[in-house]
Design a protein around this motif. Structure first.
Motif, PDB file in Angstrom:
ATOM      1  N   TRP A 148       1.209   7.262   8.229  1.00  0.00           N
ATOM      2  CA  TRP A 148       1.328   6.053   7.433  1.00  0.00           C
ATOM      3  C   TRP A 148       2.468   5.234   8.033  1.00  0.00           C
ATOM      4  CZ3 TRP A 148       5.585   4.179   5.232  1.00  0.00           C
ATOM      5  CH2 TRP A 148       5.410   3.061   4.406  1.00  0.00           C
ATOM      6  N   GLY A 149       2.262   3.937   8.274  1.00  0.00           N
ATOM      7  CA  GLY A 149       3.323   3.177   8.931  1.00  0.00           C
ATOM      8  C   GLY A 149       3.622   1.827   8.330  1.00  0.00           C
ATOM      9  N   CYS A 150       2.844   1.349   7.371  1.00  0.00           N
ATOM     10  CA  CYS A 150       3.141   0.032   6.797  1.00  0.00           C
ATOM     11  C   CYS A 150       2.543  -0.060   5.396  1.00  0.00           C
ATOM     12  CB  CYS A 150       2.600  -1.086   7.685  1.00  0.00           C
ATOM     13  SG  CYS A 150       0.815  -1.211   7.713  1.00  0.00           S
ATOM     14  N   SER A 154      -1.561  -2.806   5.793  1.00  0.00           N
ATOM     15  CA  SER A 154      -2.798  -2.679   6.566  1.00  0.00           C
ATOM     16  C   SER A 154      -2.689  -3.301   7.955  1.00  0.00           C
ATOM     17  CB  SER A 154      -3.944  -3.344   5.793  1.00  0.00           C
ATOM     18  OG  SER A 154      -5.137  -2.668   6.050  1.00  0.00           O
ATOM     19  N   ASN A 155      -1.483  -3.307   8.515  1.00  0.00           N
ATOM     20  CA  ASN A 155      -1.284  -3.942   9.822  1.00  0.00           C
ATOM     21  C   ASN A 155      -1.136  -2.976  11.000  1.00  0.00           C
ATOM     22  OD1 ASN A 155       0.300  -6.084   7.827  1.00  0.00           O
ATOM     23  ND2 ASN A 155      -0.879  -7.025   9.476  1.00  0.00           N
ATOM     24  N   CYS A 156      -0.731  -1.742  10.745  1.00  0.00           N
ATOM     25  CA  CYS A 156      -0.254  -0.939  11.882  1.00  0.00           C
ATOM     26  C   CYS A 156      -1.283   0.009  12.462  1.00  0.00           C
ATOM     27  CB  CYS A 156       1.014  -0.181  11.500  1.00  0.00           C
ATOM     28  SG  CYS A 156       0.713   1.279  10.495  1.00  0.00           S
ATOM     29  N   GLY A 157      -2.209   0.478  11.654  1.00  0.00           N
ATOM     30  CA  GLY A 157      -3.263   1.346  12.173  1.00  0.00           C
ATOM     31  C   GLY A 157      -2.849   2.779  12.457  1.00  0.00           C
ATOM     32  N   CYS A 201      -2.850   4.945  10.446  1.00  0.00           N
ATOM     33  CA  CYS A 201      -3.621   5.718   9.480  1.00  0.00           C
ATOM     34  C   CYS A 201      -5.120   5.726   9.783  1.00  0.00           C
ATOM     35  CB  CYS A 201      -3.408   5.103   8.106  1.00  0.00           C
ATOM     36  SG  CYS A 201      -3.979   3.376   8.106  1.00  0.00           S
ATOM     37  N   LYS A 238      -8.801   1.855   8.097  1.00  0.00           N
ATOM     38  CA  LYS A 238      -7.389   2.097   7.836  1.00  0.00           C
ATOM     39  C   LYS A 238      -7.310   2.842   6.504  1.00  0.00           C
ATOM     40  CE  LYS A 238      -5.568  -1.509  10.760  1.00  0.00           C
ATOM     41  NZ  LYS A 238      -5.193  -2.910  10.942  1.00  0.00           N
ATOM     42  N   CYS A 279      -5.075   3.749   4.675  1.00  0.00           N
ATOM     43  CA  CYS A 279      -4.105   3.300   3.672  1.00  0.00           C
ATOM     44  C   CYS A 279      -4.716   2.200   2.818  1.00  0.00           C
ATOM     45  CB  CYS A 279      -2.849   2.763   4.347  1.00  0.00           C
ATOM     46  SG  CYS A 279      -3.118   1.227   5.241  1.00  0.00           S
TER      47      CYS A 279
HETATM   48  S1  FES Z   1      -0.486   2.549   7.305  1.00  0.00           S
HETATM   49 FE1  FES Z   1      -0.327   0.732   8.453  1.00  0.00          FE
HETATM   50  S2  FES Z   1      -2.403   0.111   8.544  1.00  0.00           S
HETATM   51 FE2  FES Z   1      -2.510   1.863   7.356  1.00  0.00          FE
END
Ligand code: FES
Ligand code: FES
Lengths: 788, 171
Positions: free
Chosen positions: B37-39, B42-45, B47, B57, B59
């Motif tokens: 999980w990184g954001c 829904s921007n980082c991918g 997940c 994604k 998340c």
């Molecule tokens: S946690 Fe960043 S897009 Fe899903």
């Protein structure tokens, strides 16, 4: 390569050992740690940038059926824990007791049975705030009558933190007085954030029975954190174990202590359960270490024919609400004074004034080599400005003023001693790789068609590998690193180091370092790191210091093991150790290539019943503490080629050429990867990344929707080349590479965009050069043209 | 609510809150911590997993929405002790540093190569453009995916996009 006696083939591209777990999704990051009975913490944060807290009601949150504890600043104050030390000798509120001083500041901590309930309970806390005027602009923070941010400090009447200067003011003023040409620029290096993909987090496990506190944390400096926990919490240091497991990128933002870590530790002590806290992305962007926020005025003096005579700079540094920068304590502005860069500048002076504002604390982070990013940006923009003023080609102007190889070791006018380099050759390689003359021809053609193409150059000198303990410490902890090396009976080795990888590949590079010294295969050397119970003391991984400091410690330890092995080998071969020479990774009887032994056989003998000579106790291990004699000075020359769309202001980076001299390369594949990362940083910082605020102190960049980072589409395919001048004072000639490209590349992008806009008369645009900012500059230039 | 999700070929039935995100279901309930999980937005991918055959994604997907569906995560890329060519490519080409973005990058790359076995570098960049890597500057990620494309074509020349064809995979 000057790695005396290094086994052939140990250096070179080597697939990374750490990849095996990551490509299977089997890494262990902090949020992957799950302990029995573990609770989850969440932080309540201030919605306001500056306000007095007049009331705090946690009763509803505490009554939530899944909440196990709610901690407030008041409760911490009763234990003397409401304010924690920062790495700059200031204090920072763990949980606010009196005021909040930036938006996102920590106000309360909830611990619940699961992540969602902890978040739910935050909503049940009510805080009464009496708003105070926020100070967002560093200049206004210094005005008479400005609201006082740090009224927690007795006797304080202003927001001024420190004044610091370097260089010779008189000599510099004299150089400017005698110059034909003086060019000045006001440059803002905007507030940025390293935004590692993994946010900060911790799992704290306080064992009531043994008294042992185990902390899994996103820490780039586990040993420093352990010592700080011991002194701050009053716990015996041997009862604290800090583990930095796999870390999802750090870039300096995981060096400081954060309130969330301490809250989780206190909560674990109170509940006698493990407590996990992992911040979300908006918390990460709003409250953990930002970078830069340097407001610089720079001036460059030169002769009419382009000889640089002097440089001066005065800087206003916005440190946010607490002075929590992470750098050697005696360098409050970091290594900014290395701002004469790659040039032979006879006289230079800089002064830095730091202030508090109602913004998040930090400033030194994001692969900045302790503010060398700002320094390089300043000098490279000034040299380009001088080129415009003189009507000179920016490359020829640079060539004219670059330090020459015979000037090394070079003493800079602000007191640094550069180790080695061949700057003209490095720039020449960059020009050749880029096809510079062809690019200028193409640019002329395109300009003829009204197209905006730009070519930007940046030469840089980084200053890394902190550092000599006589000059460099963090809160009194000297910046020397330990290493311990054990060779097992079968010749397999374990190296324990204090530095910690956040993606740099230490498990591979450090194995190669030891393998080269002992004639082993890198596959036979295991690297242990990131666990204070299993590694010797050292200051951690940041400022590109791992290979320069810990890497050197590993070399020294390995060479000590090799000397011990020599004595054992002498006993095995029944010759005096003096009659042995280290050849091809083995101890060999001089003049008798048929009689030699390698480390595995020696290791077995050292653990066996063999009658060992005096002076050796058996087994095969040793250790070292490396205190670097000087910093190392990686350097390079970068060229960026951009196209600017005059209708939209969109900048496209078409090519990015990087030539780096990081001294001897242990694993060139890893070195190249580090450079790629930094070039993407340069592109992002120059074109899109900014942590900005509105006038009320609301952070406008609290998510990846607003804080834009480059993706694969914005990045070009990077073109790399190298020069190698070994560092003369490092045992294997390495200089470090982790931050070079972040330090060197933003100026190349900005210089390229300004070069593209030259026909319009645009001479400067501050970063980030977003489409809007570029378009506005183009429109303003056209309006000026229309008027004239 | 009660949901049943087939994750990496195994059926899991769990009682979950309706608001539970798929990423947390995978990580916290099933212990599959390979997906990250990184954001919040829904921007980082970091997940990215597959929902049936489509990268999503996780998340931004509720666990409840996966009820009755198949999910594939990074833990299922290696099969029968054999690494997926994408996994091999990431190692061969130094396509990862900290490894945090890597599972999501590889799941998207695998899906790309299933649809377009012989992509251009530009197509790889486009396919990964919804994801963020903070370590590699993407250079070696792109090379890794192209390496995987070449490797699987070599291993199975009959496969669309293999050397026997004209080098253009299905759109
Ligand atoms: S946690 Fe960043 S897009 Fe899903
Ligand atoms: S490898 Fe670190 S984020 Fe991609």
């Amino acid at each position: 390569m000057n790695a005396a006696g290094a086994a052939p083939g140990a250096y070179g591209p080597h697939a990374r050992k750490e990849d095996a777990r990551f490509i299977r999704g089997a890494g262990t990051f902090v949020d992957d740690v799950a302990l029995t009975g573990m609770l989850h913490g969440a932080v309540l944060r201030s919605p306001l940038a500056h306000a007095r807290i007049t009331g705090l009601d946690i009763s509803a949150a505490a009554a939530h059926p899944k909440v196990e504890a709610v901690i407030t600043g008041q409760m911490l104050a009763e234990q003397g824990l409401a304010w924690m030390p920062t790495l700059s000798g200031d204090v920072q509120a763990v949980l606010a007791t009196d005021k909040v001083r930036f938006q996102g500041q920590e106000v309360a901590f909830v611990v619940a049975q699961d992540r969602y309930s902890a978040r739910d309970a935050l909503e049940l806390i009510t805080v009464d705030y009496e708003p105070l005027p926020p100070l967002i602009d560093a200049k206004r923070a210094l005005l008479d009558g400005a609201p006082l941010i740090r009224d927690d400090q007795p006797g304080r009447t202003t927001n001024h933190i420190f004044d610091w200067e370097a260089g010779d003011l008189q000599a510099t003023d004299a150089a400017f007085a005698g110059a034909d040409v003086v060019v000045a620029r006001d440059l803002v290096y905007p507030r940025s954030h390293p935004a590692p993909l993994e946010t900060c987090g911790v799992v704290a496990d306080s064992d009531r029975i043994t008294g042992k506190l185990t902390v899994w944390a996103t820490s780039q400096a586990p040993h420093v954190h352990r010592t700080l926990y011991a002194t701050f919490l009053g716990l015996p240091e041997h009862k604290i174990r800090v583990i930095s497991p796999d870390i999802g990128g750090g870039f300096g933002s995981k060096v400081p202590l954060y309130p969330g870590y301490l809250c989780a530790i206190v909560a674990s002590m109170r509940t006698a359960r493990p407590v996990k806290w992992v911040e979300d992305r908006s918390e990460n962007l709003m409250a953990t270490a930002f970078a830069r926020d340097y407001h610089m005025h720079g001036e460059i003096a030169a002769t009419r024919d382009g000889r640089i005579l002097g440089l001066r700079a005065s800087v206003l540094a916005d440190h946010g609400a607490f002075n929590a920068t992470a750098q050697p304590s005696r360098f409050p502005a970091g290594f900014f004074s290395v701002f004469t860069g790659s040039y032979d500048v006879p006289a230079a002076h800089c002064q830095v004034r730091a202030v508090y504002t109602n913004k998040a604390p930090g400033g030194v982070a994001y692969a900045c080599s302790f503010r060398v990013t700002e320094a390089v940006y300043l000098v490279e923009r000034l040299v380009d400005a001088l080129a415009i003023e003189l009507g000179a080609d920016p490359v020829r102007l640079r060539m004219r003023n670059l330090l020459r190889p015979e000037q090394f070791p070079y003493r800079s006018p602000t007191g640094w001693e550069y180790d080695s380099g061949d700057y003209p050759r490095t720039l020449a390689v960059a020009l050749q790789t880029a096809g510079y003359d062809d690019l200028r021809r193409e640019q002329a053609e395109r300009r003829g068609r009204g197209e905006l193409m730009g070519i930007g150059v940046s030469c840089f000198t980084d200053a890394v590998g902190a550092g000599p303990r006589a000059h460099m410490d963090i809160l009194g902890l000297g910046m020397a690193d330990g290493a311990e090396l054990r060779v097992h009976p079968t010749g397999k080795a374990v190296l324990a180091v204090s530095c910690q990888t956040q993606g740099q590949g230490h498990e591979t590079t450090f194995a190669q370092i030891v393998a080269a010294e002992l004639g082993l295969s890198a596959d036979d050397v295991e690297v242990v790191h990131g666990d204070t119970d299993r590694t010797p003391f050292g200051l951690g991984t940041y400022g590109s210091r791992s290979t320069p400091v810990s890497g050197a410690a590993a070399v020294v330890a390995a060479r000590r093991v090799r000397e011990r092995a020599r004595i054992v080998a002498g006993a095995m071969l029944e010759v005096s150790p003096q009659d042995l020479a280290w050849t091809g990774g083995r101890w060999q009887v001089r003049g008798d290539p048929g009689r030699s032994v390698g480390i595995p056989a020696i290791a077995m003998a050292a653990h066996s019943a063999l009658d060992l000579p005096d002076g050796i106790e058996g087994h095969l291990d040793d250790k070292a503490v490396y205190n670097p004699p000087n910093l190392t000075f990686p350097n390079g020359a970068y060229i960026c080629v951009v196209d600017v769309d005059p209708g939209t202001g969109v900048v496209t980076v078409r090519r990015f050429i990087a030539v780096d001299d990081c001294g001897v390369r242990i694993n060139p594949m890893i070195v190249a990867g580090q450079v790629h990362r930094g070039l993407a940083d340069g592109l992002g910082i120059a074109l899109m990344q900014e942590i900005s605020f509105d006038a009320d102190g609301n952070c406008l960049s609290g998510s990846f929707m607003d804080y834009l980072l480059p993706t694969a589409v914005e990045c070009p395919s990077f073109e790399l080349a190298e020069t190698v001048t070994p560092c003369p004072h490092h045992p294997i000639g390495a200089k470090g590479i982790g931050e070079s490209a972040t330090v060197g590349s933003p100026a190349a992008v900005v210089n390229a965009v300004i070069d593209a806009l030259r026909p319009l008369g645009v001479t400067h645009i501050d970063m980030p050069m977003t489409p809007a900012n570029v378009w506005l500059a183009i429109e303003a230039a056209r309006a000026r043209d229309g008027r004239e | 609510m009660r949901i049943t999700v087939i994750v990496n070929g195994a059926s899991h039935t769990r009682e979950v809150e309706p608001r539970l995100l798929l990423i947390h279901f995978l990580r916290d309930d099933l212990g599959l911590t390979g997906s990250h999980w990184g954001c919040d937005t829904s921007n980082c991918g970091a997940c990215v997993v597959w929902l049936d055959e489509t990268p999503v994604k996780s998340c931004t997907v509720l666990a409840a929405m996966a009820d009755g569906h198949r999910v594939r995560t990074v833990e299922d890329l290696e099969r029968g002790g054999v690494l997926d060519p994408v996994q091999q490519g990431f190692t061969e080409c130094h396509g990862l540093q900290c490894g945090f973005c890597t599972p999501g990058m590889m799941m998207t790359a695998r899906a790309l190569l299933d649809r377009n076995p012989n992509p251009t570098a530009a197509q790889v960049r486009e396919a990964l453009s919804g994801q963020i890597c903070r370590c590699t500057g993407y250079e070696n990620i792109v090379r890794s995916v192209l390496w995987a494309s070449a490797r699987q074509a070599e291993a199975d020349p009959a496969r669309p996009g293999g050397p026997a064809l004209d080098g253009r995979g299905p759109a």
